[in-house]
Design a protein around this motif. Sequence first.
Motif, PDB file in Angstrom:
ATOM      1  N   SER A 303      23.638  -7.078   6.166  1.00  0.00           N
ATOM      2  CA  SER A 303      23.662  -7.286   4.867  1.00  0.00           C
ATOM      3  C   SER A 303      22.657  -8.158   4.461  1.00  0.00           C
ATOM      4  CB  SER A 303      25.367  -7.804   4.852  1.00  0.00           C
ATOM      5  OG  SER A 303      26.008  -6.968   5.328  1.00  0.00           O
ATOM      6  N   HIS A 314      23.265  -6.622  -4.023  1.00  0.00           N
ATOM      7  CA  HIS A 314      23.710  -6.856  -2.618  1.00  0.00           C
ATOM      8  C   HIS A 314      23.553  -5.463  -1.998  1.00  0.00           C
ATOM      9  CE1 HIS A 314      25.716  -8.227   0.944  1.00  0.00           C
ATOM     10  NE2 HIS A 314      26.605  -7.380   0.924  1.00  0.00           N
ATOM     11  N   ARG A 338      34.649  -1.029  -2.497  1.00  0.00           N
ATOM     12  CA  ARG A 338      33.806  -1.981  -3.332  1.00  0.00           C
ATOM     13  C   ARG A 338      34.067  -1.661  -4.817  1.00  0.00           C
ATOM     14  NH1 ARG A 338      29.596  -4.336   0.555  1.00  0.00           N
ATOM     15  NH2 ARG A 338      30.102  -3.230   2.240  1.00  0.00           N
TER      16      ARG A 338
HETATM   17  P1  AMP Z   1      29.052  -6.334   3.352  1.00  0.00           P
HETATM   18  O1  AMP Z   1      29.525  -6.688   1.870  1.00  0.00           O
HETATM   19  O2  AMP Z   1      29.543  -5.266   4.058  1.00  0.00           O
HETATM   20  O3  AMP Z   1      27.549  -6.653   3.184  1.00  0.00           O
HETATM   21  O4  AMP Z   1      29.319  -7.664   4.235  1.00  0.00           O
HETATM   22  C1  AMP Z   1      29.165  -8.947   3.982  1.00  0.00           C
HETATM   23  C2  AMP Z   1      29.631  -9.766   5.129  1.00  0.00           C
HETATM   24  O5  AMP Z   1      31.073  -9.737   5.208  1.00  0.00           O
HETATM   25  C3  AMP Z   1      29.222  -9.485   6.494  1.00  0.00           C
HETATM   26  O6  AMP Z   1      27.751  -9.924   6.741  1.00  0.00           O
HETATM   27  C4  AMP Z   1      30.198 -10.028   7.505  1.00  0.00           C
HETATM   28  O7  AMP Z   1      30.098 -11.309   7.596  1.00  0.00           O
HETATM   29  C5  AMP Z   1      31.562  -9.864   6.456  1.00  0.00           C
HETATM   30  N1  AMP Z   1      32.050  -8.530   6.768  1.00  0.00           N
HETATM   31  C6  AMP Z   1      32.146  -7.409   6.190  1.00  0.00           C
HETATM   32  N2  AMP Z   1      32.864  -6.407   6.824  1.00  0.00           N
HETATM   33  C7  AMP Z   1      33.437  -7.031   7.737  1.00  0.00           C
HETATM   34  C8  AMP Z   1      34.316  -6.700   8.856  1.00  0.00           C
HETATM   35  N3  AMP Z   1      34.739  -5.404   8.584  1.00  0.00           N
HETATM   36  N4  AMP Z   1      34.730  -7.470   9.754  1.00  0.00           N
HETATM   37  C9  AMP Z   1      34.153  -8.607   9.766  1.00  0.00           C
HETATM   38  N5  AMP Z   1      33.276  -9.180   8.790  1.00  0.00           N
HETATM   39  C10 AMP Z   1      32.898  -8.344   7.628  1.00  0.00           C
END
Ligand code: AMP
Length: 932
Positions: A303, A314, A338
Amino acid sequence: MQQNSPFDQWLSTTAFGAASQSYIEELYEQYLHDPNSIDESWRKTFDSFPKTTVPEQSHSSVRDYFKRLARDNSQNGIGVIDPNVSARLVKLLQWVNGHRNRGHLDADLDPLKLWERMPSPTLSYKFYGFSDADLDEEFDIGGYVYDKERISLRELADGLKNTYCGTIGLEFMHVNDLQARTWLQRKLENLLNKPLFNQDEKMTFLRELTAADGLERYLGAKFPGAKRFSLEGSDAFIPLMKEIIRHGARNGVKEIVMGMAHRGRLNMLVNVLGKKPAELFDEFAGKHQGDGTGDVKYHQGFSSDFMTDAGIVHLALAFNPSHLEIVSPVVIGSVRARQRKLGDEAGGSVLAITVHGDSAVAGQGVVQETLNMSATRGYSVGGTIRVVINNQIGFTTSNTKDTRSTEYCTDIAKMIEAPVIHVNGDDPEAVAYAARMAVEFRTLFKRDIFIDLVSYRRHGHNEADEPLATQPVMYRLIRQHPTPRKVYADRLIGEGVLTENDAIELTNSYRDALDRGECVVPEWREMDMSAVDWGKYLTREWTEYESRFDAERFKELAHKVCEYPADHPIHARVEKIYADRRLMAEGEKLFDWGMAETMAYATLLDDGHHIRLSGEDSGRGTFFHRHAVLHNMNERKAYIPLANLHKHQGHFEVWDSVLTEEAVLAFEYGYATTAPKTLTIWEAQFGDFANGAQVVIDQFISSGEQKWGRMCGLVLLLPHGYEGQGPEHSSARLERYLQLCAQQNMQVCVPSTPAQIYHLLRRQMLRQIRRPLIVIAPKSLLRHPLAVSSAEELINGKFRNVIGEIDPIDPKGVKRVVFCAGKVYYDLLERRRENQQADVAIIRIEQLYPYPHEEVRSILAEFSHVTDYVWCQEEPLNQGAWYCSRHNFGADIPPQATLRYVGRPASASPAVGYMSLHNEQQRALVTEALAV
Ligand code: AMP
């Protein structure tokens, strides 16, 4: 449209869509030229039309001839146009349309020029009766194409070739939506003779190609022979993705979730998402990172934030297993979550990009499933951009006669009328144009679109593989073929955009950046973690929670969930169910399963939690027990009481899914891993239908957190129970889930009362942990007279991992303790009551994993004198809980005691097909379990 000719009349009675109609028109024309040149079945059809003599020179298409004839007839035979001129014009326009229909077949798509294309005779003006001698003839086309009034045949020939047969081949005539089709056509035809990109943009593409190429070379040199699934040959994928991001931002996109298989993934991670090369190098060196058991580097997600001239976007690249196409529905589920979080109903602000391989996109059924979901109410995300890295080879299979039965690997796009932009991977400007076009199309029409990046694979399947052994011709060509970066650098040097030295300098400076190990993406920005919801679950502990609910509010909600508008008549049987629920709310009846489940949702919603439930027949419930959606008996209208509790409640959605398990479950997994604040539930119609989604269970649900650190609170409701319904409707294959259990990865529960399902669902949301929950759900228990619970048990109780003896049996008199789970409990209980037995205690294990040893021990304390322990199950010996859990059952019994199995004998099939045999087996196992 006038439909007077025999041909028109016939055509109007057929079920062909617009795209097919023009094809049939052309076929008919061909038939008139030479009846033997077309397929016999068509010939017979056309032979059946009333014969009219078609004058040699005076028609261009039969349709037009008949139209004119009809019109002339209606005007008493007086023609208003010069037949010769109009006939030639119509032919000309047919030729133009021929390009719109099939120009892509002649497009310059394959950098290797190996692809054997289907012949496309209708792209030649000669097919329409013109000859080279006509090239300078001018036609008044009235803006039909290129917004031009007059055009010569020569100019048109060049224009059509450039537009439709250049390095972009657009397939769009199967799009029935006229607005969308016209837009696509204009978008391409307006391209003619216009410069596409300025010098800065060209330099950006070259830099991005240099990065794509540079990373692979660097890795190849530094880690020779290590698997990296090189992108080389399809290098334009990097500018393609970056252009989608840039142009997406211009079109309002704030977040992008991407899914792709292994090919080119390292390149994507480093050159688009901004992963530090040093981290990647550590992974190549095999250094252990993170807490879990990890995954190979080309499955890793990432990410980051990406700066564009229209603001920050993002980016999230989903983690994926090796099972190529399965990640797409996961990505789309995540995007839907989202969009909901942002309140973006139209889906403009979050974009899904799924990246496919040419063999997998044609080969794997989950693609079809995902496409079929793309415009449905419960699963659409306002269109997905689907990129195919088409390197014309799948592992070692490159002969299209072996890989697919279609001309294009993308032909499945046509099932949802998605346009396909085929583009030559050696032309980064065409690729970038395709990116822009895809973004704009998706923004305007909210539908899926495909980009087929036609390219090649420079090395073997992986770097240890020798492709010349199986693809000698292709790979001899590839070895001589300049890289995409070289092709483009030379082109720009030729255009005077840069010098040869500048080009070398670009390569050197990229290599130096890799040496430094720092992020090489200038647009990369530190991610804003303030929007991340996962913080409070990071302890990853099975925490305690407050299970009680305010009695007054409970009662109010119990009434509220039974309300629906007076002018919303519902089916009498459903009305009766709701009337019973009202009695439950009043305290005049005990809660049944449907009401208790409904109250779990209502109480959570009341506290502001969100709920999403989807599956086959989920609105009603497969077994007619839920009725969360009330269908109006007179109009096509539905009312959902749970979505109408009050203004401040959480969001509630329930969807009858498409008839699909794999993609739907993957979608819900994607949703749940993105939305920790939504109780996300997937329900199988019958438990074993989850077999069709096994890859999601194995590769994501049970192992995702260990492999990738991604938590997931998804619930699976899997109806199960041996009731004589045969092999496919009895078993949820409990044994499969138990076999996957380790390291506290998920919960497997078999609730046996309404209060238990109520608390189980609430616990899943209220505990500060997000782990998958597998619920072995009942069928006949939904209406079993003994499977009822009091309001008190719901309001003040909690989920019990184990339920001890409920009858007033003196423990001292007990000679045998029977452990069991699920429906068989009631069979045992009823028979024991019938027998008036007091020497057998029955203990229900409601949570089979993580196994509640402590609670079991405390319940067994009063049976410490008992030495005869039985595990009783309905399932055959080789199925159910016995083999996977017997070590747990045995762990808490006294040391001198024995534990035995009682259940059906081992069986190849989950259940017998004959009711009489089923009854006999069931009777026998209950008898044996109780026979002391
Ligand atoms: P994302 O929006 O998917 O890019 O996620 C951003 C951040 O949220 C990631 O880098 C993780 O630190 C955290 N994150 C997202 N999804 C999860 C998940 N299912 N379990 C744990 N942490 C998550």
